[in-house]
Design an enzyme around this catalytic site. Structure first.
Site, PDB file in Angstrom:
ATOM      1  N   LYS A  98       3.090   4.357 -26.929  1.00 26.53           N
ATOM      2  CA  LYS A  98       4.175   3.588 -26.322  1.00 26.53           C
ATOM      3  C   LYS A  98       3.809   2.104 -26.332  1.00 26.53           C
ATOM      4  CE  LYS A  98       6.173   6.934 -23.055  1.00 26.53           C
ATOM      5  NZ  LYS A  98       5.510   8.155 -23.532  1.00 26.53           N
ATOM      6  N   ASP A 132       6.499   5.470 -29.897  1.00 27.57           N
ATOM      7  CA  ASP A 132       7.452   6.152 -29.018  1.00 27.57           C
ATOM      8  C   ASP A 132       8.584   5.212 -28.607  1.00 27.57           C
ATOM      9  OD1 ASP A 132       6.407   8.708 -28.896  1.00 27.57           O
ATOM     10  OD2 ASP A 132       5.039   8.228 -27.273  1.00 27.57           O
ATOM     11  N   MET A 133       9.727   5.800 -28.330  1.00 28.61           N
ATOM     12  CA  MET A 133      10.833   5.052 -27.755  1.00 28.61           C
ATOM     13  C   MET A 133      10.843   5.288 -26.249  1.00 28.61           C
ATOM     14  SD  MET A 133      13.166   2.874 -28.495  1.00 28.61           S
ATOM     15  CE  MET A 133      13.439   3.023 -30.266  1.00 28.61           C
ATOM     16  N   ARG A 182      11.383   9.873 -35.973  1.00 26.03           N
ATOM     17  CA  ARG A 182      11.299  11.144 -35.246  1.00 26.03           C
ATOM     18  C   ARG A 182      12.487  11.187 -34.296  1.00 26.03           C
ATOM     19  NH1 ARG A 182       6.234  11.154 -32.620  1.00 26.03           N
ATOM     20  NH2 ARG A 182       7.113  10.446 -30.657  1.00 26.03           N
ATOM     21  N   LYS A 185      16.123  14.017 -28.440  1.00 28.08           N
ATOM     22  CA  LYS A 185      17.375  13.949 -27.684  1.00 28.08           C
ATOM     23  C   LYS A 185      17.374  12.793 -26.695  1.00 28.08           C
ATOM     24  CE  LYS A 185      19.016  18.719 -28.014  1.00 28.08           C
ATOM     25  NZ  LYS A 185      19.503  19.911 -27.272  1.00 28.08           N
ATOM     26  N   GLY A 186      16.240  12.564 -26.016  1.00 34.04           N
ATOM     27  CA  GLY A 186      16.166  11.513 -25.006  1.00 34.04           C
ATOM     28  C   GLY A 186      15.934  12.108 -23.639  1.00 34.04           C
ATOM     29  N   ALA A 187      15.040  11.475 -22.866  1.00 30.12           N
ATOM     30  CA  ALA A 187      14.631  12.089 -21.599  1.00 30.12           C
ATOM     31  C   ALA A 187      14.549  11.116 -20.438  1.00 30.12           C
ATOM     32  CB  ALA A 187      13.269  12.770 -21.784  1.00 30.12           C
ATOM     33  N   HIS A 230      13.444  21.482 -29.329  1.00 33.34           N
ATOM     34  CA  HIS A 230      13.161  22.898 -29.135  1.00 33.34           C
ATOM     35  C   HIS A 230      14.439  23.728 -29.174  1.00 33.34           C
ATOM     36  CE1 HIS A 230       9.954  20.633 -27.048  1.00 33.34           C
ATOM     37  NE2 HIS A 230       9.189  21.482 -27.682  1.00 33.34           N
ATOM     38  N   ARG A 292       9.883  16.318 -18.857  1.00 32.52           N
ATOM     39  CA  ARG A 292       9.906  17.555 -19.640  1.00 32.52           C
ATOM     40  C   ARG A 292      10.695  18.639 -18.902  1.00 32.52           C
ATOM     41  NH1 ARG A 292       7.947  14.078 -21.839  1.00 32.52           N
ATOM     42  NH2 ARG A 292      10.140  13.931 -22.375  1.00 32.52           N
TER      43      ARG A 292
END
Length: 310
Positions: A98, A132-133, A182, A185-187, A230, A292
């Site tokens: 990051k 990483d985003m 990569r 979806k986004g978290a 997933h 997660r």
């Protein structure tokens, strides 16, 4: 966005909840399902364990938003060592970092200087480097630094988030640079004007972006396209789209989290798809773990069951 997901995303930002949770043995036990340990050695051991099943690894040390230059330097040094270790062990592994770990909030140019050191070391060691985003407010600067890094060396990629409304335009602008992508979806918790709040809209956006990444423009630019999900329905839809386009099975590459859907990981690898597990490690695991859980609220049941285990 479901109420439970919203609560977990909000909880990921709570210092009080983090302090309380990290003291609880049952929480640590639940986290161990998704994280092999807190040290680089434990992460590399986990990577070595999946390698015989033709599954690679992407190592990422947890943490974000450092507020001291010395801490950012330490993160840089840690990843430099990790790159050396990967090459030394001949491990089929990559790293993901990051930018806020490298001091993005402190000084953007000093952050890029640290990133440049990682890019050069990764190139020298033959290791792919992922960026990483993070939250939406970092998208512009992250993409800018990813482009600059890719201009230095080819083995650089960046995560892009399907739930952000802006991502189709960002992807179209990034493709000509040949930067790896990569797709996730986004978290993070984002307002509805910034990110799609409904799962069905995110899923539709993800598949549309996946088609772009498997399309002619991306292939001509030699973009490395990776699908970080997933969602088995999406995985099979992406593979079916690739087959219909006459693409070889290895053109579909998937990154899944360590400890989640291991049977799916092994099946995909056995069928010829490229598969890696994202192995996270480090002491700063609470915000990551809550995100997660928010991605897959059914995992909360695993935590609840842990309450009744010795």
């Amino acid at each position: 966005m479901g109420v439970l997901r919203s609560l977990m995303l909000a909880g990921s930002q709570s210092p009080w909840l983090r302090e309380q949770a990290t003291r609880r043995k049952f929480v640590r036990r639940a986290v161990s399902r998704f994280m092999p340990g807190e040290t680089m050695e434990e992460a590399m051991a986990a990577a070595a364990a999946v390698a015989p099943r033709k599954i690679g690894a992407v190592l990422t040390r947890l943490g974000e938003n450092v507020d001291q230059e010395a801490e950012a330097d330490e993160v840089r040094d840690h990843y430099l060592l990790a790159l050396d270790r990967i090459a030394q062990d001949h491990a089929p592994s990559e790293v993901s970092v990051k930018l806020t770990q490298l001091g993005l909030d402190l000084d953007r140019e000093r952050c890029f200087a640290r990133l440049q050191e990682l890019v050069e070391r990764a190139h020298a060691r033959g290791v792919f480097l992922w960026i990483d985003m993070e939250q939406s407010r970092y998208v512009d600067v992250t993409l800018e630094q990813a482009r600059r890094a890719r201009a230095l060396r080819p083995g650089v990629g960046v995560a892009m988030q399907a739930y952000l409304r802006r991502t189709p335009a960002d992807l179209a602008a990034l493709l000509p640079t040949g930067t790896g992508v990569r797709l996730v979806k986004g978290a993070y918790m984002e307002p509805p004007e910034v990110a799609f709040p409904k799962k069905e809209d995110v899923d539709r956006a993800y598949f549309e972006l996946a088609q772009v990444l498997l399309g002619e423009r991306a292939r001509q630019a030699a973009v490395r396209a990776v699908f970080g999900t997933h969602d088995t329905k999406l995985i099979e839809a992406i593979r079916a789209h690739a087959r219909a386009g006459g693409l070889p099975v290895e053109s579909c590459e998937f990154h899944l989290l360590y400890g989640i859907q291991t049977q799916t990981q092994e099946r995909l690898a056995a069928e010829g798809a490229r598969v890696s597990v994202l192995i996270s490690y480090g002491s700063y695991w609470f915000p990551w773990y809550m995100r997660r859980l928010a991605e897959r609220p059914a995992n909360v049941l695993f935590v609840v069951r842990s309450l009744f285990r010795k």
